[in-house]
Write an enzyme that holds these catalytic residues in place. Structure first.
Site, PDB file in Angstrom:
ATOM      1  N   GLY A  94     -21.952  -1.140  13.392  1.00  0.00           N
ATOM      2  CA  GLY A  94     -21.635  -2.479  13.870  1.00  0.00           C
ATOM      3  C   GLY A  94     -21.818  -3.519  12.779  1.00  0.00           C
TER       4      GLY A  94
ATOM      5  CG  ASP B 123      -1.959  -1.020   1.265  1.00  0.00           C
ATOM      6  OD1 ASP B 123      -2.180  -1.657   0.213  1.00  0.00           O
ATOM      7  OD2 ASP B 123      -2.577  -1.213   2.331  1.00  0.00           O
TER       8      ASP B 123
ATOM      9  CB  THR C 200     -19.263  -5.144   8.108  1.00  0.00           C
ATOM     10  OG1 THR C 200     -18.982  -4.887   6.720  1.00  0.00           O
ATOM     11  CG2 THR C 200     -18.646  -6.477   8.498  1.00  0.00           C
TER      12      THR C 200
ATOM     13  CD  GLU D 189      -8.094  -6.835  -2.726  1.00  0.00           C
ATOM     14  OE1 GLU D 189      -8.175  -5.598  -2.622  1.00  0.00           O
ATOM     15  OE2 GLU D 189      -7.196  -7.503  -2.194  1.00  0.00           O
TER      16      GLU D 189
ATOM     17  N   GLY E 207      -6.034 -10.179   1.390  1.00  0.00           N
ATOM     18  CA  GLY E 207      -5.582 -11.480   1.876  1.00  0.00           C
ATOM     19  C   GLY E 207      -4.546 -11.377   2.965  1.00  0.00           C
TER      20      GLY E 207
ATOM     21  N   GLY F  66     -12.129  -3.247   7.799  1.00  0.00           N
ATOM     22  CA  GLY F  66     -12.971  -4.381   7.420  1.00  0.00           C
ATOM     23  C   GLY F  66     -12.185  -5.674   7.357  1.00  0.00           C
ATOM     24  CG  ASP F  67      -9.057  -6.227   4.663  1.00  0.00           C
ATOM     25  OD1 ASP F  67     -10.051  -6.752   4.137  1.00  0.00           O
ATOM     26  OD2 ASP F  67      -8.264  -5.504   4.034  1.00  0.00           O
TER      27      ASP F  67
ATOM     28  N   GLY G 228      -3.340  -5.430   0.844  1.00  0.00           N
ATOM     29  CA  GLY G 228      -4.029  -6.514   0.162  1.00  0.00           C
ATOM     30  C   GLY G 228      -4.950  -7.207   1.145  1.00  0.00           C
TER      31      GLY G 228
ATOM     32  CG  ASN H 272      -4.646  -5.694   4.829  1.00  0.00           C
ATOM     33  OD1 ASN H 272      -3.431  -5.567   4.896  1.00  0.00           O
ATOM     34  ND2 ASN H 272      -5.420  -4.826   4.211  1.00  0.00           N
TER      35      ASN H 272
END
Length: 312
Positions: free
Chosen positions: A230, A14, A225, A141, A42, A256-257, A40, A44
């Site tokens: 919440g 990133d 989510t 992804e 995955g 979110g990851d 990424g 994360n």
């Protein structure tokens, strides 16, 4: 349930610019901060699951470049095994170009690069790893054919399959129905036909009912989510809300990851879906209070403490 969390995942580096506000089309602005970090979905989620206490194996692909070296070094710093992270000679390591505004909101542009080498053939080659897994996790992804092959192989082997369909991808209904759970945000939920008529500001209880109506039909179980509100969850046993604490968001990138990786970790150790979602909400709330992605994920003890405070 026993065995590691096996993550078939995207791995990016990133490049994040911090700005007061997003530029308008055609506008040039100055950033007041910049950071390069592992990213990424995955990687994360793999780091989040590991930090939450799970044994994790990451199946990913990087380029034969400096970014790939940086990614490996970061994974090793966290103590994640890298034996299933393969190199691709003719493609760059994936990259995400991120802009974070002072409001905490972000924009993200992802270039797949070596992630596109994570094909269905790789899934077949990792069949024994899947068979030994307590849970297999992947994200939107990856190539759609790869996601669908993971769903097929996990079903054949009787291994729990968790899919975070982010970003939305045209995955076949037969693959989605095997997900336990299918993890979505509001936008992704609508993309698979859940809450298509739900207005902005729809309550947690209303989303819980929408998730319950899709559990067992769209997927075995559903988690949606809902950002600062919440999350909700539903399976054959029932449906639940998990309200988030009120916090000041510094950077929502990767939160979110953090939620999904934590969710997978606690499901893999045998926690019920409702409990795992409540713990994951606490992890997401902690993550948004710090800058960055993987370095914003709080350790297991802090997450469990925050979850206990929410339940009190």
């Amino acid at each position: 349930m026993s065995g590691p969390v096996v993550v078939f995942g995207s791995l990016n580096v990133d490049s994040t610019s911090y700005v007061e506000a997003f530029p308008a089309p055609g506008e040039t602005i100055l950033a007041h901060g910049f950071q390069v970090a592992l990213g990424g979905k995955g990687s994360n989620q793999a780091v989040a699951a590991h930090v939450a206490g799970a044994e994790v194996e990451l199946v990913a692909r990087i380029g034969d470049d400096a970014s790939g070296e940086f990614a490996l070094a970061t994974l090793e710093r966290f103590g994640l095994p890298t034996g299933a992270v393969g190199r691709v000679a003719d493609a760059p390591t994936g990259v995400a170009q991120i802009t974070v505004a002072d409001s905490g909101e972000n924009t993200v542009i992802v270039t797949g690069g070596s992630n596109l080498a994570l094909t269905p053939d790789v899934v077949d080659a990792e069949r024994s790893r899947i068979a030994a897994a307590g849970l297999v996790l992947t994200q939107g992804e990856l190539l759609v054919d790869t996601i669908e092959r993971i769903a097929e192989v996990t079903a054949e082997l009787g291994v729990r399959f968790v899919l975070n369909l982010a970003p939305p991808a045209p995955v076949a209904a037969a693959a989605l129905v095997a997900c336990d759970p299918l993890v979505l945000n509001e936008h992704e939920a609508r993309a698979v036909g859940i809450g298509t008529d739900a207005a902005a500001g729809t309550s947690l209880d209303e989303w819980r009912e929408l998730a319950a109506s899709a559990a067992g039909t769209v997927a075995r179980s559903i988690v949606v989510t809902l950002g600062a509100a919440g999350a909700v969850a539903a399976d054959a046993e029932g449906s639940w809300t998990a309200p988030a604490p009120r916090v000041t968001a510094v950077d929502t990138t990767g939160a979110g990851d953090g939620f999904t990786g934590t969710l997978a970790a606690f499901l893999a150790e045998g926690r019920p879906l409702a409990e795992a979602v409540r713990i994951a909400v606490a992890a997401g709330a902690l993550a948004v209070q710090a800058r960055g992605t993987v370095d914003s994920y709080a350790p297991r003890e802090a997450v469990l403490r925050a979850a206990a405070e929410l339940a009190a």
